[in-house]
Design a protein around this motif. Structure first.
Motif, PDB file in Angstrom:
ATOM      1  N   ARG A  29      59.851  84.563  55.565  1.00 35.09           N
ATOM      2  CA  ARG A  29      58.460  84.770  55.190  1.00 35.09           C
ATOM      3  C   ARG A  29      57.936  86.099  55.733  1.00 35.09           C
ATOM      4  N   SER A  34      56.737  88.920  53.061  1.00 35.76           N
ATOM      5  CA  SER A  34      55.320  89.276  53.163  1.00 35.76           C
ATOM      6  C   SER A  34      55.150  90.761  53.447  1.00 35.76           C
ATOM      7  N   TYR A  78      54.991  78.521  50.021  1.00 36.89           N
ATOM      8  CA  TYR A  78      55.403  79.863  49.606  1.00 36.89           C
ATOM      9  C   TYR A  78      56.557  79.762  48.606  1.00 36.89           C
ATOM     10  N   GLY A  80      58.044  84.947  47.660  1.00 36.65           N
ATOM     11  CA  GLY A  80      57.197  85.233  48.806  1.00 36.65           C
ATOM     12  C   GLY A  80      55.725  84.972  48.596  1.00 36.65           C
ATOM     13  N   HIS A  81      55.307  84.629  47.377  1.00 39.17           N
ATOM     14  CA  HIS A  81      53.895  84.414  47.091  1.00 39.17           C
ATOM     15  C   HIS A  81      53.442  83.002  47.475  1.00 39.17           C
ATOM     16  N   LEU A 105      47.207  86.902  48.190  1.00 40.20           N
ATOM     17  CA  LEU A 105      47.766  87.784  49.208  1.00 40.20           C
ATOM     18  C   LEU A 105      47.078  87.710  50.572  1.00 40.20           C
ATOM     19  N   ASN A 141      49.446  86.018  52.901  1.00 39.31           N
ATOM     20  CA  ASN A 141      50.549  86.820  53.447  1.00 39.31           C
ATOM     21  C   ASN A 141      50.061  87.762  54.527  1.00 39.31           C
TER      22      ASN A 141
END
Length: 712
Positions: free
Chosen positions: A329, A333, A637, A641-642, A668, A671
């Motif tokens: 992650r 991110s 997630y 990665g979103h 975002l 992240n």
């Protein structure tokens, strides 16, 4: 002469250097996203911070309808392309005003009426504009266009170390290989397509330009292909397409000749007969370009340099089952924030993946969007965001003056002009101190007179407005914040809200920071600020725990007051420990949030890292890790990665089988907040009691971490 960004990079390297202990190439590469089937949740993105291009399994935007309907859209977005509808009624911001009574009895209008005709127009305008689609074009033997089901033997990888997407698949039994990249210093998509289908002329590239997004949809709108006569896509020579739509003019410049493809606003690029490689560069810009090139070498230089300058954490020797999840992650991110969150205009909450809130920047999210950049070794990316605010100081001064305030008042939901958008937004105040905090992070990265000179005025005028937003309650001899006010936890009555816990703590601390800036600049302290600090209301406490706000202190008695952001925790976590905050009281408050908060009704992706930061500052790393990585609502997630935000709305009756509704396809701030929390956990803060204070000392963690800048 060096730019200020270059100076920041040089100083960051001089102070911290490039650490050589961690093999960053290996660390980053082991988290490359790999796609082996059509997955509507896993488009991959290349970008340069202010421009991005998201692709499906073909390495281009071949199936936009399917991805938008079932997962994450495929878009080409920038932060410089904005459109605006005509305004024949001459709507002004004051046309959306509602009257609010201030504590002194005066009545002021704020543009909170978003449902009026004026409010709707002002909220939707200006809005971001999708620049165009670049797709593969191939027809099956029966003459019909191919579909996702026709794409076989998929092997797609985002090479994070080099910032390139490699896609391999077959169409009709023929192998196709596509390489996709974005140039780091210009808004150019670089493509290389290799296949016998290119040599035979069967496989081509198609460019298509919609009228824009559907303006009736606030979040994740589809494209509007109606009314083709209302916008222009005009060939200007064989390699340029000139676009005009709703007041926006821009150019699409290509490295190869293109031709009209028959349908309106649609063009085609073919390779050379007998040559199986088609290399193409497509530049989007305000002006046409005579020369563009698919310069993969520049991309291959940029991204290794980015990763080498980044802080890094390697948990490969750990036995804790959360170690791999945390490391992955982190890497994903870092990449997503770098490609999407540092453009000409500060970002929207969905970055450059899709449109949300009409593409507008929410200034209260700026800390979560960008504070992590200097902590991870990239102060120049935070500077890009903050410099926009410097340029907009005259607009913020005018807003402050219109509300009877000193200094510069920062609007909440804004386009490139910083004009407020109607809604509850104008009554949010926690965006205001961010600029002081973020300028302090830039100063810590480059503690020089040049930094003080560059941002001193921004800090001064932001803080002066903060001081003037307080009012002195003569009965208590205390300064009070609000009403009217919309606190971080957006569930309380704006007309009566007063003295929220986090905002009071944030005011006191950042006014103190602003005084330090004056002293560094050789200026005397502002007496009015010191008076505000000394007589600011205490943080509201009830039954031994902090409550959301003084005016409605029912946080722990009323379950309806325990959803959305548990913002009282931010007074120790995002912020450092101050005399205004009692650790024992904050500890009891954290326990109450963990046990009694209504996570299911509403929680946001940045709340998990925010709660984790409080736990770390309180010396509870086990709690911090569990919350940070919990598979809870809006904290799931995806492989790319979103972190999407769910919607509670039902799907329409005519929705296709398998379709899903999301309020926001990607989010975002989750992240960015995650990276801020990890920086606190690994890099610590000034005076942190131990190294890596957010990692439990239970024998399951082996940590290599380097390159950090601690938080205050």
């Amino acid at each position: 002469m060096k730019t200020f960004a270059a100076i920041l990079i040089s100083l960051a390297l001089a102070i911290g250097g490039i650490a050589a202990g961690i093999d960053r190439a290996t660390l980053v590469a082991r988290h490359n996203p790999v796609v082996r089937a059509v997955d509507y949740d896993s488009p991959l993105t290349v970008g340069n911070g202010g421009f991005a291009f998201s692709v499906d399994v073909t390495g281009l935007q071949t199936f936009p309808t399917e991805y938008h309907r079932n997962g994450i859209p495929l878009e080409t977005l920038s932060r410089w392309a904005w459109v605006q509808d005509e305004n024949p009624a001459g709507y002004r911001l004051a046309d959306a005003n509602r009257a609010f009574t201030h504590p002194d009895g005066t009545v002021h209008g704020y543009p909170t009426n978003s449902s009026s005709p004026a409010g709707e127009w002002l909220r939707r305008n200006p809005r971001n504009h999708p620049l165009g689609q670049i797709a593969l074009e191939w027809r099956k033997p029966d003459g019909t266009p191919f579909t996702p089901a026709d794409v076989r033997e998929i092997e797609q990888t985002l090479d994070l170390w080099h910032g390139v997407i490699h896609s391999r698949f077959s169409l009709g039994g023929k192998v196709v290989e596509v390489t996709t990249a974005c140039l780091p210093d210009e808004d150019t998509v670089a493509l290389r397509i290799e296949s016998d289908l290119v040599a035979s002329g069967e496989l081509a590239v198609k460019l298509a330009f919609p009228r824009g997004h559907d303006p009736k949809v606030k979040n994740t709108p589809g494209f509007d292909w109606t009314q083709p006569e209302t916008h222009v896509s005009e060939l200007h020579g064989p390699r340029q397409i000139l676009r005009r739509v709703s007041g926006l003019a821009y150019a699409v410049s290509l490295s190869r000749a293109t031709e009209a493809a028959g349908a309106p606003h649609t063009f085609r690029v073919r390779g050379d007969r007998g040559v199986r490689t088609l290399e193409l560069a497509v530049n989007f810009g305000r002006q046409p370009r005579a020369q563009v090139a698919a310069d993969f070498a520049r991309v291959a230089t940029h991204w290794p340099e980015f990763w080498q300058r980044s802080a890094a954490a390697d948990f490969s020797g750990s036995t804790n089952p959360l170690a791999a999840k945390l490391e992955r992650r982190i890497v994903l991110s870092q990449y997503l924030m770098a490609v999407q969150m540092a453009g000409d205009v500060p970002p929207q909450e969905s970055g450059l993946t899709c449109s949300t809130w009409y593409g507008k920047h929410h200034t209260e999210m700026l800390w979560w969007h960008a504070a992590h950049f200097p902590l991870w070794g990239h102060p120049e990316l935070l500077a890009r965001n903050v410099d926009w605010y410097r340029e907009k100081l005259p607009v913020a001064r005018a807003l402050a003056q219109s509300r009877g305030l000193r200094g510069a008042r920062w609007a909440k939901m804004v386009g490139p002009d910083l004009r407020e958008s109607p809604g509850g937004n104008p009554l949010i105040v926690w965006n205001q101190p961010h600029l002081v905090y973020l300028c302090e992070l830039l100063y810590r990265s480059a503690p020089t007179p040049a930094t003080l000179e560059r941002y001193g005025e921004l800090v001064q005028e932001t803080a002066d407005c903060m001081a003037s937003m307080l009012w002195l309650d003569p009965k208590r001899d205390r300064y009070v914040l609000g009403p009217p006010l919309w606190i971080v936890q957006e569930i309380y009555d704006q007309a009566t809200s007063q003295n929220p816990t986090f905002e009071l703590a944030y005011w006191r601390w950042t006014l103190g920071l602003a005084q330090q800036w004056r002293e560094r600049r050789g200026l005397p302290r502002e007496k009015s600020w010191d008076d505000a600090i000394a007589r600011l209301s205490p943080l509201p406490v009830k039954d031994g725990k902090y409550v959301a706000l003084e005016s409605t202190p029912d946080t722990w008695e009323n379950v309806a007051s325990r959803h959305d952001h548990p913002s009282m925790l931010m007074a120790l976590g995002m912020m450092p420990e101050t005399p205004a905050v009692d650790r024992a009281t904050m500890g009891r408050t954290l326990d109450a949030v963990l046990q009694h908060w209504d996570w299911a009704t509403k929680i946001w992706g940045w709340d998990y890292p925010m709660i984790a930061m409080t736990a770390v500052r309180l010396g509870r790393p086990e709690v911090a890790l569990e919350v940070l990585l919990r598979d809870g609502p809006n904290n799931i997630y995806l492989p790319n990665g979103h972190a999407p935000v769910r919607s509670d709305e039902a799907l329409p009756a005519n929705a296709p089988p398998g379709a899903r509704r999301r309020e926001i396809a990607v989010y975002l701030p989750a992240n960015g907040a995650f990276l801020a929390a990890v920086s606190l956990m690994l890099g610590g803060w000034d005076g942190a009691p131990v190294e890596h204070p957010g990692i439990p000392r239970d024998g399951t963690w082996v940590v290599q971490a380097e390159g950090w800048k601690p938080l205050p």
